[in-house]
Design a protein around this motif. Structure first.
Motif, PDB file in Angstrom:
ATOM      1  N   ARG A   1      82.290  87.856  56.185  1.00 43.56           N
ATOM      2  CA  ARG A   1      82.192  87.094  54.934  1.00 43.56           C
ATOM      3  C   ARG A   1      82.727  87.912  53.767  1.00 43.56           C
ATOM      4  NH1 ARG A   1      78.740  85.996  50.439  1.00 43.56           N
ATOM      5  NH2 ARG A   1      77.306  87.685  50.972  1.00 43.56           N
ATOM      6  N   LEU A   2      83.586  87.302  52.966  1.00 43.41           N
ATOM      7  CA  LEU A   2      84.056  87.931  51.740  1.00 43.41           C
ATOM      8  C   LEU A   2      82.962  87.787  50.693  1.00 43.41           C
ATOM      9  CD1 LEU A   2      86.361  89.200  50.016  1.00 43.41           C
ATOM     10  CD2 LEU A   2      87.066  86.855  49.456  1.00 43.41           C
ATOM     11  N   LEU A   3      82.366  88.912  50.300  1.00 44.81           N
ATOM     12  CA  LEU A   3      81.265  88.835  49.349  1.00 44.81           C
ATOM     13  C   LEU A   3      81.615  89.410  47.976  1.00 44.81           C
ATOM     14  CD1 LEU A   3      80.295  91.982  49.658  1.00 44.81           C
ATOM     15  CD2 LEU A   3      78.930  91.070  51.512  1.00 44.81           C
ATOM     16  N   LEU A   4      82.753  90.103  47.889  1.00 43.61           N
ATOM     17  CA  LEU A   4      83.209  90.658  46.611  1.00 43.61           C
ATOM     18  C   LEU A   4      84.721  90.583  46.565  1.00 43.61           C
ATOM     19  CD1 LEU A   4      82.009  93.904  44.871  1.00 43.61           C
ATOM     20  CD2 LEU A   4      84.458  93.518  45.232  1.00 43.61           C
ATOM     21  N   LEU A   5      85.249  90.027  45.491  1.00 46.03           N
ATOM     22  CA  LEU A   5      86.692  89.924  45.288  1.00 46.03           C
ATOM     23  C   LEU A   5      87.073  90.678  44.025  1.00 46.03           C
ATOM     24  CD1 LEU A   5      89.485  88.618  45.991  1.00 46.03           C
ATOM     25  CD2 LEU A   5      88.813  86.765  44.427  1.00 46.03           C
ATOM     26  N   PHE A   6      88.049  91.562  44.146  1.00 48.64           N
ATOM     27  CA  PHE A   6      88.567  92.323  43.008  1.00 48.64           C
ATOM     28  C   PHE A   6      90.019  91.948  42.807  1.00 48.64           C
ATOM     29  CE2 PHE A   6      90.290  96.652  41.561  1.00 48.64           C
ATOM     30  CZ  PHE A   6      90.056  96.372  40.212  1.00 48.64           C
ATOM     31  N   THR A   7      90.330  91.293  41.696  1.00 48.45           N
ATOM     32  CA  THR A   7      91.711  90.927  41.391  1.00 48.45           C
ATOM     33  C   THR A   7      92.280  91.972  40.430  1.00 48.45           C
ATOM     34  OG1 THR A   7      90.786  89.323  39.794  1.00 48.45           O
ATOM     35  CG2 THR A   7      91.561  88.478  41.893  1.00 48.45           C
ATOM     36  N   PHE A   8      93.388  92.586  40.855  1.00 52.61           N
ATOM     37  CA  PHE A   8      93.936  93.784  40.202  1.00 52.61           C
ATOM     38  C   PHE A   8      95.414  93.578  39.898  1.00 52.61           C
ATOM     39  CE2 PHE A   8      95.812  98.144  41.103  1.00 52.61           C
ATOM     40  CZ  PHE A   8      95.483  98.679  39.860  1.00 52.61           C
ATOM     41  N   GLU A   9      95.856  94.007  38.712  1.00 51.02           N
ATOM     42  CA  GLU A   9      97.244  93.886  38.264  1.00 51.02           C
ATOM     43  C   GLU A   9      97.702  92.423  38.215  1.00 51.02           C
ATOM     44  OE1 GLU A   9      99.727  95.805  37.073  1.00 51.02           O
ATOM     45  OE2 GLU A   9      98.381  97.503  36.874  1.00 51.02           O
ATOM     46  N   SER A  10      96.760  91.543  37.951  1.00 48.41           N
ATOM     47  CA  SER A  10      97.059  90.129  37.786  1.00 48.41           C
ATOM     48  C   SER A  10      96.611  89.654  36.408  1.00 48.41           C
ATOM     49  CB  SER A  10      96.371  89.300  38.867  1.00 48.41           C
ATOM     50  OG  SER A  10      96.477  87.921  38.603  1.00 48.41           O
ATOM     51  N   ASP A  11      95.354  89.990  36.063  1.00 51.21           N
ATOM     52  CA  ASP A  11      94.759  89.638  34.769  1.00 51.21           C
ATOM     53  C   ASP A  11      94.583  88.134  34.626  1.00 51.21           C
ATOM     54  OD1 ASP A  11      93.569  90.143  32.359  1.00 51.21           O
ATOM     55  OD2 ASP A  11      95.177  91.405  31.594  1.00 51.21           O
ATOM     56  N   LEU A  12      93.906  87.551  35.610  1.00 49.73           N
ATOM     57  CA  LEU A  12      93.632  86.120  35.580  1.00 49.73           C
ATOM     58  C   LEU A  12      92.896  85.717  34.308  1.00 49.73           C
ATOM     59  CD1 LEU A  12      92.441  85.519  39.258  1.00 49.73           C
ATOM     60  CD2 LEU A  12      94.630  84.827  38.262  1.00 49.73           C
ATOM     61  N   GLY A  13      91.930  86.547  33.894  1.00 53.93           N
ATOM     62  CA  GLY A  13      91.100  86.206  32.748  1.00 53.93           C
ATOM     63  C   GLY A  13      91.895  85.985  31.475  1.00 53.93           C
ATOM     64  N   ASP A  14      92.970  86.756  31.275  1.00 55.95           N
ATOM     65  CA  ASP A  14      93.813  86.535  30.103  1.00 55.95           C
ATOM     66  C   ASP A  14      94.453  85.159  30.165  1.00 55.95           C
ATOM     67  OD1 ASP A  14      93.191  88.933  28.986  1.00 55.95           O
ATOM     68  OD2 ASP A  14      95.198  89.800  29.107  1.00 55.95           O
ATOM     69  N   GLY A  15      94.792  84.726  31.358  1.00 50.96           N
ATOM     70  CA  GLY A  15      95.388  83.405  31.518  1.00 50.96           C
ATOM     71  C   GLY A  15      94.393  82.268  31.312  1.00 50.96           C
ATOM     72  N   TRP A  16      93.106  82.559  31.497  1.00 52.30           N
ATOM     73  CA  TRP A  16      92.081  81.539  31.273  1.00 52.30           C
ATOM     74  C   TRP A  16      91.734  81.376  29.797  1.00 52.30           C
ATOM     75  CZ3 TRP A  16      88.168  83.987  35.238  1.00 52.30           C
ATOM     76  CH2 TRP A  16      88.714  83.892  36.541  1.00 52.30           C
ATOM     77  N   GLU A  17      92.054  82.371  28.989  1.00 49.99           N
ATOM     78  CA  GLU A  17      91.665  82.329  27.577  1.00 49.99           C
ATOM     79  C   GLU A  17      92.357  81.183  26.831  1.00 49.99           C
ATOM     80  OE1 GLU A  17      89.442  84.802  25.621  1.00 49.99           O
ATOM     81  OE2 GLU A  17      90.786  86.531  25.744  1.00 49.99           O
ATOM     82  N   ASP A  18      91.824  80.872  25.638  1.00 49.51           N
ATOM     83  CA  ASP A  18      92.447  79.859  24.791  1.00 49.51           C
ATOM     84  C   ASP A  18      93.923  80.179  24.603  1.00 49.51           C
ATOM     85  OD1 ASP A  18      90.020  78.597  24.511  1.00 49.51           O
ATOM     86  OD2 ASP A  18      89.654  79.310  22.470  1.00 49.51           O
ATOM     87  N   PRO A  19      94.790  79.164  24.556  1.00 49.21           N
ATOM     88  CA  PRO A  19      96.242  79.406  24.446  1.00 49.21           C
ATOM     89  C   PRO A  19      96.624  80.287  23.262  1.00 49.21           C
ATOM     90  CG  PRO A  19      95.803  77.097  24.908  1.00 49.21           C
ATOM     91  CD  PRO A  19      94.468  77.732  24.663  1.00 49.21           C
ATOM     92  N   SER A  20      95.869  80.195  22.178  1.00 48.98           N
ATOM     93  CA  SER A  20      96.225  80.945  20.977  1.00 48.98           C
ATOM     94  C   SER A  20      95.955  82.442  21.094  1.00 48.98           C
ATOM     95  CB  SER A  20      95.448  80.397  19.774  1.00 48.98           C
ATOM     96  OG  SER A  20      94.037  80.515  19.997  1.00 48.98           O
ATOM     97  N   VAL A  21      95.195  82.860  22.102  1.00 44.34           N
ATOM     98  CA  VAL A  21      94.820  84.272  22.219  1.00 44.34           C
ATOM     99  C   VAL A  21      96.008  85.128  22.655  1.00 44.34           C
ATOM    100  CG1 VAL A  21      93.313  85.928  23.375  1.00 44.34           C
ATOM    101  CG2 VAL A  21      92.413  83.691  22.700  1.00 44.34           C
TER     102      VAL A  21
END
Length: 216
Positions: free
Chosen positions: A171-191
């Motif tokens: 079972r995958l219980l921890l995911l580390f996303t690296f050198e992608s920066d998904l969170g920046d893409g989720w932010e409001d467009p103006s950010v």
């Protein structure tokens, strides 16, 4: 007494997960890193998921501390930041128990936390190491297809994006996303003024992660 408290927390985790298995919380950690970065990211991802993959997640995620029994109330924890991360031995044990009890943690490197995170994860799982997910992993092939694997949202050091995980009994219980920066893409467009197609890729990948975590 400590073991009894932990057992009660685990039982509470299963009860809450059964009754309401779709909640997400932001993980607050020590060390001075900005665990609070990207304040619009998770609410935007939650809204996207509720609108597109049928989830019913609270649109205003709570914040929980890594050493608190409150983490057992949430089947999904999200962690991000730029800098230092520190877990005490008690916090590492609490997080380990949470994950082995069925919880899921997504850590999205907002740039700069990777070396500190690797050090602290050794406290959580001394005998496990981060493993890269292949492009055939189900997380890339759910509602949205990512045949090339994790998308690149922001450039930092010019490295390829990596989805790294810790597994237990398959079972995958921890995911580390690296050198992608998904969170920046989720932010409001103006950010960050990202093109809409880039933001959409980030949100779609995030939705796949959420869907995978709630189904696994």
């Amino acid at each position: 007494m400590k073991q009894l408290t932990m057992l009660c927390s685990i039982l509470t985790f299963f009860v809450i997960s059964f009754v309401n298995g779709q909640e997400i919380a932001i993980l607050k950690y020590g060390g001075g890193g900005d665990w609070y970065s990207n304040p619009t990211a998770l609410p935007n991802l939650i809204q996207f998921c509720n609108n597109n993959i049928g989830t019913k997640i609270n649109p205003k995620p709570e914040t929980v501390e890594v050493g608190s029994v409150s983490i057992f109330q949430y089947p999904y924890l999200h962690m991000t930041g730029h800098g230092n991360v520190f877990f005490s031995d008690e916090e590492a044990e609490n997080l380990r128990t949470y994950l082995l009890s069925g919880g899921f943690l997504h850590i999205d490197d907002n740039y700069g936390m990777e070396p500190y995170l690797r050090r602290e994860l050794e406290k959580v799982f001394p005998n496990k190491r981060l493993e890269e997910l292949g492009t055939d992993h189900p997380i890339f092939n759910l509602k949205y297809e990512f045949p090339a694997g994790l998308p690149k949202i922001h450039e930092h050091d010019g490295k390829r994006p990596q989805a790294l995980g810790i597994f237990h009994e398959g079972r995958l219980l921890l995911l580390f996303t690296f050198e992608s920066d998904l969170g920046d893409g989720w932010e409001d467009p103006s950010v960050h003024n990202d093109p809409e197609e880039i933001r959409l890729k980030a949100l779609q990948m995030g939705a796949n992660i959420v869907e995978f975590a709630f189904k696994s």
